[in-house]
Motif scaffolding. Sequence first.
Motif, PDB file in Angstrom:
ATOM      1  N   GLY A   1      -1.929 -10.748  -3.105  1.00 36.91           N
ATOM      2  CA  GLY A   1      -0.439 -10.497  -2.777  1.00 36.91           C
ATOM      3  C   GLY A   1       0.050 -11.696  -1.907  1.00 36.91           C
TER       4      GLY A   1
ATOM      5  N   LYS B   1       0.825  -1.325   0.043  1.00 36.52           N
ATOM      6  CA  LYS B   1       0.114  -0.028   0.050  1.00 36.52           C
ATOM      7  C   LYS B   1       0.854   1.186   0.113  1.00 36.52           C
TER       8      LYS B   1
ATOM      9  N   GLY C   1      -6.771 -10.047  -5.831  1.00 32.61           N
ATOM     10  CA  GLY C   1      -5.335  -9.789  -5.660  1.00 32.61           C
ATOM     11  C   GLY C   1      -4.873  -9.863  -4.408  1.00 32.61           C
TER      12      GLY C   1
ATOM     13  N   ASP D   1      -6.781 -14.868  -5.510  1.00 29.27           N
ATOM     14  CA  ASP D   1      -5.654 -14.791  -5.944  1.00 29.27           C
ATOM     15  C   ASP D   1      -5.366 -15.746  -7.061  1.00 29.27           C
TER      16      ASP D   1
ATOM     17  N   ASP E   1      -9.245 -16.683 -10.992  1.00 29.77           N
ATOM     18  CA  ASP E   1      -8.434 -16.064 -12.083  1.00 29.77           C
ATOM     19  C   ASP E   1      -9.301 -14.868 -12.854  1.00 29.77           C
ATOM     20  N   CYS E   2      -8.770 -14.003 -12.673  1.00 32.11           N
ATOM     21  CA  CYS E   2      -9.341 -12.642 -13.315  1.00 32.11           C
ATOM     22  C   CYS E   2      -9.806 -12.717 -14.795  1.00 32.11           C
TER      23      CYS E   2
ATOM     24  N   ASP F   1      -7.241  -5.319  -7.339  1.00 33.56           N
ATOM     25  CA  ASP F   1      -5.734  -5.061  -6.821  1.00 33.56           C
ATOM     26  C   ASP F   1      -4.866  -5.977  -7.939  1.00 33.56           C
TER      27      ASP F   1
HETATM   28  C1  LIG Z   1      -0.206  -5.996  -6.313  1.00 38.23           C
HETATM   29  S1  LIG Z   1      -0.499  -7.539  -5.878  1.00 38.23           S
HETATM   30  C2  LIG Z   1      -1.825  -7.722  -4.775  1.00 38.23           C
HETATM   31  C3  LIG Z   1      -1.220  -6.931  -3.327  1.00 38.23           C
HETATM   32  C4  LIG Z   1      -2.234  -6.729  -2.341  1.00 38.23           C
HETATM   33  N1  LIG Z   1      -3.516  -6.707  -2.457  1.00 38.23           N
HETATM   34  C5  LIG Z   1      -1.350  -5.857  -1.084  1.00 38.23           C
HETATM   35  O1  LIG Z   1      -2.123  -4.954  -1.316  1.00 38.23           O
HETATM   36  O2  LIG Z   1      -0.452  -6.224  -0.560  1.00 38.23           O
HETATM   37  C6  LIG Z   1      -1.328  -8.250  -7.447  1.00 38.23           C
HETATM   38  C7  LIG Z   1      -1.706  -9.729  -7.237  1.00 38.23           C
HETATM   39  O3  LIG Z   1      -2.641 -10.097  -8.220  1.00 38.23           O
HETATM   40  C8  LIG Z   1      -2.506 -11.498  -8.492  1.00 38.23           C
HETATM   41  N2  LIG Z   1      -2.944 -11.780  -9.964  1.00 38.23           N
HETATM   42  C9  LIG Z   1      -2.074 -11.790 -11.016  1.00 38.23           C
HETATM   43  N3  LIG Z   1      -2.939 -12.070 -11.964  1.00 38.23           N
HETATM   44  C10 LIG Z   1      -3.871 -12.664 -11.494  1.00 38.23           C
HETATM   45  C11 LIG Z   1      -5.161 -13.167 -12.237  1.00 38.23           C
HETATM   46  N4  LIG Z   1      -5.348 -13.311 -13.550  1.00 38.23           N
HETATM   47  N5  LIG Z   1      -5.972 -13.626 -11.433  1.00 38.23           N
HETATM   48  C12 LIG Z   1      -6.008 -13.355  -9.983  1.00 38.23           C
HETATM   49  N6  LIG Z   1      -5.196 -12.615  -9.384  1.00 38.23           N
HETATM   50  C13 LIG Z   1      -3.959 -12.367 -10.162  1.00 38.23           C
HETATM   51  C14 LIG Z   1      -1.124 -11.753  -8.383  1.00 38.23           C
HETATM   52  O4  LIG Z   1      -0.627 -13.070  -8.110  1.00 38.23           O
HETATM   53  C15 LIG Z   1      -0.762 -10.852  -7.048  1.00 38.23           C
HETATM   54  O5  LIG Z   1      -0.817 -11.567  -5.988  1.00 38.23           O
END
Ligand SMILES: C[S@@+](CC[C@H](N)C(=O)[O-])C[C@H]1O[C@@H](n2cnc3c(N)ncnc32)[C@H](O)[C@@H]1O
Length: 294
Positions: free
Chosen positions: A157, A131, A155, A182, A199-200, A224
């Motif tokens: 993380g 953040k 997401g 995630d 999966d988004c 996110d």
């Molecule tokens: C910026 S990080 C999230 C950070 C967390 N929300 C935080 O504030 O600490 C982005 C996350 O999106 C996930 N991500 C990437 N592609 C994705 C997808 N297609 N579907 C779901 N999640 C995905 C990644 O694995 C990663 O953990």
Amino acid sequence: MLFSSKLKRAVASLRINVAARVEGIQAGVPTFFDNFILKLTANLLAREEIHDWNLAHKTQPGSERHALQMDLQFVDIYLKSHDEGRFVKYAARRALDRARNGIVSDIAELDLVMSQGTDTCLNWKSDPLFKTVYDFTLYPMMLWEIRPAAIIEIGSGLGTSAIWLADMLGVLKIEATIYSVDITPLQKTYPGVRFSAGDCRHPETLIGVEALKAMPHPLLVIEDAHVNVLGVLTYLHPHMRSGDYLIVEDSQPKQETLDGFMSKYGASYRVDARYTDFFGRNATCAANSIFKRV
Ligand SMILES: C[S@@+](CC[C@H](N)C(=O)[O-])C[C@H]1O[C@@H](n2cnc3c(N)ncnc32)[C@H](O)[C@@H]1O
């Protein structure tokens, strides 16, 4: 000139409002910004014969006239932002961005870049939390006001953000479950948090329709993951009710995606400028994208 006198009147009433707030709710204690804006506007009023409240003057960088002109432009944008009120149509926010030659945020790029930490990233209980300092401060205030009954985080993380949100909810004595999804599911468990896989690229795998229908409200959705944002928001939209919040993080590169989403669903959302502009216009990773469902 009508416009000039209008700006002068707006500056005068801004000074009255700031002074009243300082003496009232702040019990006589000004913030840095209160002192700054009172000094800047006092100077503008004292030097009005030079700038004449005219935003169109062309001035030479380095001159006193130029400094005054910069101050005039700053206060004009500040007032325009506030004129829009708290809940602002997305299209109006973007129109003001364009009027500022595409400048979306008051935060300089380097300040935003450093705002998650430099040598290490922000920590929560020794774990990395992705953040910004701005959002780290805004979320507890938003939670307190929104009092969400459920949070969907897209997401996870490392899971720290969901754990931090759960801890904040605990401190604020708000009962809500956090559904954190995630593509790489976390094996962690934590009270009040449910980590799951999704999966988004296939939004229905994030949270199924039946689960969405059963979600309690107010619902807070935090996007996110930055993948297929338009598809994810479009999928979630029918399940958002009046009073729910949608926060799209790291949105400066997503403004065109948001333009697309809002061109279709803009009537259903307002940007909550209390939070996007709390530390200056769009001083958040969620530029123009802290939305309240209306
Ligand atoms: C910026 S990080 C999230 C950070 C967390 N929300 C935080 O504030 O600490 C982005 C996350 O999106 C996930 N991500 C990437 N592609 C994705 C997808 N297609 N579907 C779901 N999640 C995905 C990644 O694995 C990663 O953990």
